[in-house]
Design a protein around this motif. Structure first.
Motif, PDB file in Angstrom:
ATOM      1  N   ILE A   6      -5.291 -16.239   5.307  1.00 55.03           N
ATOM      2  CA  ILE A   6      -4.549 -15.443   6.277  1.00 55.03           C
ATOM      3  C   ILE A   6      -5.493 -15.225   7.447  1.00 55.03           C
ATOM      4  O   ILE A   6      -6.698 -15.086   7.268  1.00 55.03           O
ATOM      5  N   THR A   7      -4.937 -15.249   8.630  1.00 53.04           N
ATOM      6  CA  THR A   7      -5.743 -14.975   9.815  1.00 53.04           C
ATOM      7  C   THR A   7      -5.116 -13.797  10.544  1.00 53.04           C
ATOM      8  O   THR A   7      -3.933 -13.514  10.415  1.00 53.04           O
ATOM      9  N   PHE A   8      -5.930 -13.116  11.300  1.00 56.58           N
ATOM     10  CA  PHE A   8      -5.465 -12.048  12.160  1.00 56.58           C
ATOM     11  C   PHE A   8      -5.609 -12.539  13.593  1.00 56.58           C
ATOM     12  O   PHE A   8      -6.705 -12.856  14.038  1.00 56.58           O
ATOM     13  N   THR A   9      -4.490 -12.638  14.272  1.00 57.37           N
ATOM     14  CA  THR A   9      -4.450 -13.180  15.620  1.00 57.37           C
ATOM     15  C   THR A   9      -4.161 -12.067  16.609  1.00 57.37           C
ATOM     16  O   THR A   9      -3.211 -11.296  16.415  1.00 57.37           O
ATOM     17  N   TYR A  10      -4.957 -12.001  17.664  1.00 58.71           N
ATOM     18  CA  TYR A  10      -4.768 -10.954  18.668  1.00 58.71           C
ATOM     19  C   TYR A  10      -3.475 -11.215  19.439  1.00 58.71           C
ATOM     20  O   TYR A  10      -3.255 -12.300  19.965  1.00 58.71           O
ATOM     21  N   ASP A  11      -2.638 -10.203  19.496  1.00 64.18           N
ATOM     22  CA  ASP A  11      -1.385 -10.248  20.246  1.00 64.18           C
ATOM     23  C   ASP A  11      -1.598  -9.429  21.518  1.00 64.18           C
ATOM     24  O   ASP A  11      -1.674  -8.196  21.458  1.00 64.18           O
ATOM     25  N   THR A  32      -8.576 -11.514  -2.571  1.00 70.28           N
ATOM     26  CA  THR A  32      -8.157 -11.876  -1.218  1.00 70.28           C
ATOM     27  C   THR A  32      -7.132 -10.883  -0.704  1.00 70.28           C
ATOM     28  O   THR A  32      -7.200 -10.438   0.454  1.00 70.28           O
ATOM     29  N   GLN A  33      -6.186 -10.498  -1.539  1.00 70.69           N
ATOM     30  CA  GLN A  33      -5.193  -9.497  -1.148  1.00 70.69           C
ATOM     31  C   GLN A  33      -5.870  -8.197  -0.733  1.00 70.69           C
ATOM     32  O   GLN A  33      -5.504  -7.599   0.280  1.00 70.69           O
ATOM     33  N   ALA A  35      -8.965  -7.766   0.384  1.00 65.54           N
ATOM     34  CA  ALA A  35      -9.678  -7.958   1.646  1.00 65.54           C
ATOM     35  C   ALA A  35      -8.707  -7.934   2.827  1.00 65.54           C
ATOM     36  O   ALA A  35      -8.988  -7.314   3.868  1.00 65.54           O
ATOM     37  N   ILE A  36      -7.579  -8.601   2.671  1.00 65.39           N
ATOM     38  CA  ILE A  36      -6.568  -8.630   3.729  1.00 65.39           C
ATOM     39  C   ILE A  36      -6.015  -7.234   3.957  1.00 65.39           C
ATOM     40  O   ILE A  36      -5.882  -6.783   5.098  1.00 65.39           O
ATOM     41  N   PHE A  37      -5.695  -6.540   2.884  1.00 62.86           N
ATOM     42  CA  PHE A  37      -5.145  -5.198   2.982  1.00 62.86           C
ATOM     43  C   PHE A  37      -6.136  -4.260   3.670  1.00 62.86           C
ATOM     44  O   PHE A  37      -5.749  -3.469   4.539  1.00 62.86           O
ATOM     45  N   ASP A  38      -7.414  -4.349   3.319  1.00 67.94           N
ATOM     46  CA  ASP A  38      -8.439  -3.501   3.943  1.00 67.94           C
ATOM     47  C   ASP A  38      -8.539  -3.769   5.448  1.00 67.94           C
ATOM     48  O   ASP A  38      -8.624  -2.839   6.252  1.00 67.94           O
ATOM     49  N   LYS A  39      -8.509  -5.047   5.816  1.00 61.68           N
ATOM     50  CA  LYS A  39      -8.570  -5.411   7.236  1.00 61.68           C
ATOM     51  C   LYS A  39      -7.338  -4.877   7.963  1.00 61.68           C
ATOM     52  O   LYS A  39      -7.432  -4.332   9.069  1.00 61.68           O
ATOM     53  N   TRP A  40      -6.151  -5.047   7.365  1.00 55.56           N
ATOM     54  CA  TRP A  40      -4.925  -4.569   7.994  1.00 55.56           C
ATOM     55  C   TRP A  40      -4.941  -3.050   8.141  1.00 55.56           C
ATOM     56  O   TRP A  40      -4.532  -2.518   9.170  1.00 55.56           O
ATOM     57  N   VAL A 103      -2.033  -3.260  -3.664  1.00 55.20           N
ATOM     58  CA  VAL A 103      -2.828  -4.405  -4.080  1.00 55.20           C
ATOM     59  C   VAL A 103      -3.402  -4.062  -5.456  1.00 55.20           C
ATOM     60  O   VAL A 103      -4.062  -3.042  -5.615  1.00 55.20           O
ATOM     61  N   LYS A 104      -3.104  -4.874  -6.405  1.00 53.73           N
ATOM     62  CA  LYS A 104      -3.600  -4.643  -7.752  1.00 53.73           C
ATOM     63  C   LYS A 104      -4.860  -5.467  -7.946  1.00 53.73           C
ATOM     64  O   LYS A 104      -4.846  -6.685  -7.811  1.00 53.73           O
ATOM     65  N   VAL A 105      -5.930  -4.791  -8.257  1.00 51.20           N
ATOM     66  CA  VAL A 105      -7.201  -5.467  -8.505  1.00 51.20           C
ATOM     67  C   VAL A 105      -7.446  -5.476  -9.995  1.00 51.20           C
ATOM     68  O   VAL A 105      -7.407  -4.439 -10.658  1.00 51.20           O
ATOM     69  N   HIS A 106      -7.658  -6.672 -10.517  1.00 49.90           N
ATOM     70  CA  HIS A 106      -7.952  -6.804 -11.948  1.00 49.90           C
ATOM     71  C   HIS A 106      -9.442  -6.827 -12.136  1.00 49.90           C
ATOM     72  O   HIS A 106     -10.163  -7.534 -11.476  1.00 49.90           O
TER      73      HIS A 106
END
Length: 107
Positions: A6-11, A32-33, A35-40, A103-106
């Motif tokens: 997943i990428t985060f693109t500047y709008d 990965t979920q 990491a993405i959730f934390d960034k979002w 996000v469920k972390v196992h």
């Protein structure tokens, strides 16, 4: 091996980075979920300040509109106000898009 990212693109219209999924969320591993959730969440936290700035711009344009006598300029100001309001609406949609995501972390 398929790389799922997943990428985060500047709008530039919204003034924030938005996620661009290149795969289905459920196919991403839990790390990965997370990491993405934390960034979002970091980006999402800036949205209310961005909205506040846009509301200030709208207030300034409305003040100009109240003082404007020229019809064409009034139309331009109204158009600018409408565009800013549209951006605010889109930002609220993005802001709410993170609510309820778990996000469920196992371990």
């Amino acid at each position: 091996m398929v790389v799922l990212t997943i990428t985060f693109t500047y709008d530039s219209r919204l003034g924030i980075s938005v996620p661009q999924l290149e795969t289905e969320w459920n196919y991403l591993n839990p790390q990965t979920q997370t990491a993405i959730f934390d960034k979002w969440e970091e980006i999402r936290g800036d949205i209310p300040d961005r909205i506040k700035d846009l509301e200030q711009e709208i207030n300034e344009l409305q003040q100009q509109l109240y003082e404007e006598d020229e019809f064409q300029k009034s139309c331009e100001l109204n158009s600018s106000i409408a565009e800013l309001a549209s951006i605010i609406n889109d930002l609220w949609i993005w802001y709410r898009s993170g609510e309820g995501v778990e996000v469920k972390v196992h371990s």
